[in-house]
Design an enzyme around this catalytic site. Structure first.
Site, short mmCIF file in Angstrom:
data_model
loop_
_atom_site.label_atom_id
_atom_site.label_comp_id
_atom_site.label_asym_id
_atom_site.label_seq_id
_atom_site.Cartn_x
_atom_site.Cartn_y
_atom_site.Cartn_z
N THR A 72 1.03 -1.11 0.21
CA THR A 72 0.04 0.22 -0.08
C THR A 72 0.62 1.32 0.00
OG1 THR A 72 -1.77 -1.28 0.99
CG2 THR A 72 -1.78 1.36 1.18
N ASN A 152 -5.30 -9.17 -8.43
CA ASN A 152 -5.20 -9.75 -7.11
C ASN A 152 -6.58 -10.66 -7.09
OD1 ASN A 152 -6.04 -6.92 -7.17
ND2 ASN A 152 -7.11 -7.59 -5.11
N GLN A 180 1.30 -8.95 -6.56
CA GLN A 180 0.98 -10.22 -6.85
C GLN A 180 1.62 -11.05 -7.72
OE1 GLN A 180 -1.59 -12.06 -5.26
NE2 GLN A 180 -2.55 -10.18 -4.23
N SER A 200 5.24 -6.44 -2.02
CA SER A 200 4.85 -6.53 -0.69
C SER A 200 5.48 -7.72 -0.22
CB SER A 200 3.19 -6.48 -0.57
OG SER A 200 2.97 -6.87 0.69
N CYS A 326 -9.67 -7.11 1.62
CA CYS A 326 -9.99 -5.67 2.04
C CYS A 326 -11.37 -5.56 1.58
CB CYS A 326 -8.87 -4.95 1.34
SG CYS A 326 -7.63 -5.46 0.35
N1 PLP Z 1 -1.76 -4.44 -4.27
C1 PLP Z 1 -2.32 -5.55 -4.65
C2 PLP Z 1 -2.58 -5.89 -6.08
C3 PLP Z 1 -2.70 -6.14 -3.64
O1 PLP Z 1 -2.99 -7.54 -3.81
C4 PLP Z 1 -2.34 -5.78 -2.23
C5 PLP Z 1 -2.84 -6.88 -1.22
O2 PLP Z 1 -3.73 -7.03 -1.16
C6 PLP Z 1 -1.78 -4.69 -2.05
C7 PLP Z 1 -1.48 -3.54 -3.32
C8 PLP Z 1 -1.40 -4.10 -1.06
O3 PLP Z 1 -0.32 -4.58 -0.43
P1 PLP Z 1 -0.07 -4.63 1.54
O4 PLP Z 1 -0.97 -5.55 2.11
O5 PLP Z 1 1.51 -5.08 1.62
O6 PLP Z 1 -0.46 -3.34 1.95
#
Ligand code: PLP
Length: 387
Positions: A72, A152, A180, A200, A326
């Protein structure tokens, strides 16, 4: 009953090697990486070694890797940081309608608060962005393009290299959210032609709350977090050395047998898909069957609520998902599934199964049988089913 975890797009269990490396770091490398004494120097050395390893997985130079608190923050830094650094050249951004909220929300903030305009590219029924649509959307004042490497929810892999060529030929900063894909499929920054790439750790068997942003040397970008000037001024805050060491260990492991794991996991995924599709009527696969992450299976079921399927499977010790974690508490249909043209009731009947390193053939058999039996029993109760 041994639990089966098939929700690796939400998060992954930490690899034993990662836990071992982090435990050592927690105990032995407690210094502040900015301190000049020996404990500080040891932390700095661990940090820089980790940077090399993460860079290795994505084919980058170590000095182009900046550690953050996760996907994020990496997405926010990429979008907001590049937008603010390039605002004198224009205020138009192009992204897609199927991005993660970590990209969509900073784009919305730039529209609401900073006078930017954002074009959200549509996707095909398979969930693919069309490069021609990207070219057509580019304007004189376009300063940033952000397209996720793979989605995702439906796992669709986008034509990033082609989009990167378009961006480069027009001198536009190009970001990809590779949260991902890194550690699951090859994701080398030069092959993809990206200037910015988000990572991530917890999606590749590393710890949560750690990530990285790749920033190609020379890319115009400004920090969004200010303080003591850590990470060469790009991201202030005392570095989470054990977490970063964990990310590096995870990166190293993932890179070691990427191709073999891709083949093994996609083989299990395809077997599971065929098993369910052959036995349960009015069932389909959401997203592309070919341009797809090896571990992602997103199934659509008519006349069944995905939530009900998920809860019944959970009661049988099987963890899967209906959309992204989320958004799983919201009852609105997934923005990704509606973007590929599903009607809300079709989108609500979806199940996301994402396999991972620790899954086995026996688990695939058990999950296949469980899905078929739960789907049959829910169908029998459904007021919407065909007569
Ligand atoms: N971007 C994508 C495509 C994701 O799947 C996610 C997490 O679900 C994120 C960003 C966010 O990553 P983080 O959980 O490390 O903040």
């Amino acid at each position: 009953m041994k639990r089966i975890y098939m929700d690796h797009a939400a998060t992954t269990p930490m690899a034993p090697e990662v836990i071992e490396a982090m435990t050592k770091a927690f105990v032995e490398i407690f210094g502040n990486a900015s301190s000049l004494h020996q404990p500080g120097l040891a932390a700095r050395a661990a940090l820089e070694e980790a940077r090399e390893r993460v860079a290795g997985l994505i084919g980058a130079k170590a000095e182009e890797v900046y550690f953050t608190s996760g996907g994020t923050e990496s997405d926010n830094l990429a979008i907001r940081g590049a937008a603010l650094a390039n605002r004198d050249r224009g205020r138009h951004i192009i992204t897609t309608s199927i991005e993660h909220p970590a990209v969509l929300e900073p784009c919305r903030k730039l529209e609401e608060e900073e006078g930017f305009e954002v074009t959200y590219l549509p996707v095909t029924r398979e969930g693919l962005v069309e490069v021609e649509a990207l070219e057509a959307a580019i304007r004189e004042d376009t300063i940033l393009i952000s397209i996720m490497h793979a989605n995702n929810e439906i796992g669709t892999i986008q034509p990033i290299a082609e989009a990167g060529e378009v961006a480069r030929s027009r001198g536009i900063v190009f970001h990809t959210d590779a949260v991902q894909t890194v550690g699951k499929i090859p994701a080398k920054v030069d092959d993809l032609g990206v200037d910015l790439l988000s990572i991530s750790s917890h999606k590749l068997h590393g710890p949560k709350g750690v990530g990285a942003l790749y920033i190609r040397k020379g890319t115009a970008i400004k920090p969004i977090v200010f303080g003591g000037g850590h990470e060469r001024g790009m991201r202030s805050g005392t570095e989470n050395v054990p977490g970063i060491v964990g990310l590096a260990a995870a990166a190293e492991l993932a890179g070691r047998n990427l191709e073999e794991e891709m083949a093994r996991i996609s083989g299990m995924r395809d077997r599971l898909a065929d098993y369910v599709l052959e036995r349960v009527e009015d069932t389909w696969v959401n997203g592309s069957r070919t341009k797809r992450l090896p571990n992602n299976l997103n199934l659509g079921f008519s006349y069944i609520e995905g939530e009900a399927l998920l809860l019944r499977l959970d009661a049988k010790g099987i963890a899967v998902s209906t959309g992204s974690a989320c958004s799983s508490k919201k009852t609105v249909a997934s923005h990704v599934l509606t973007a590929i043209g599903l009607r809300p009731q079709e989108a609500h009947g979806s199940l996301r199964i994402t396999l991972g390193r620790e899954n086995t053939d026996e688990e695939v058999d058990r999950v296949g049988e469980a899905i078929v039996s739960v789907a049959e029993s829910l169908r029998a109760m459904s007021p919407f089913r065909k007569a």
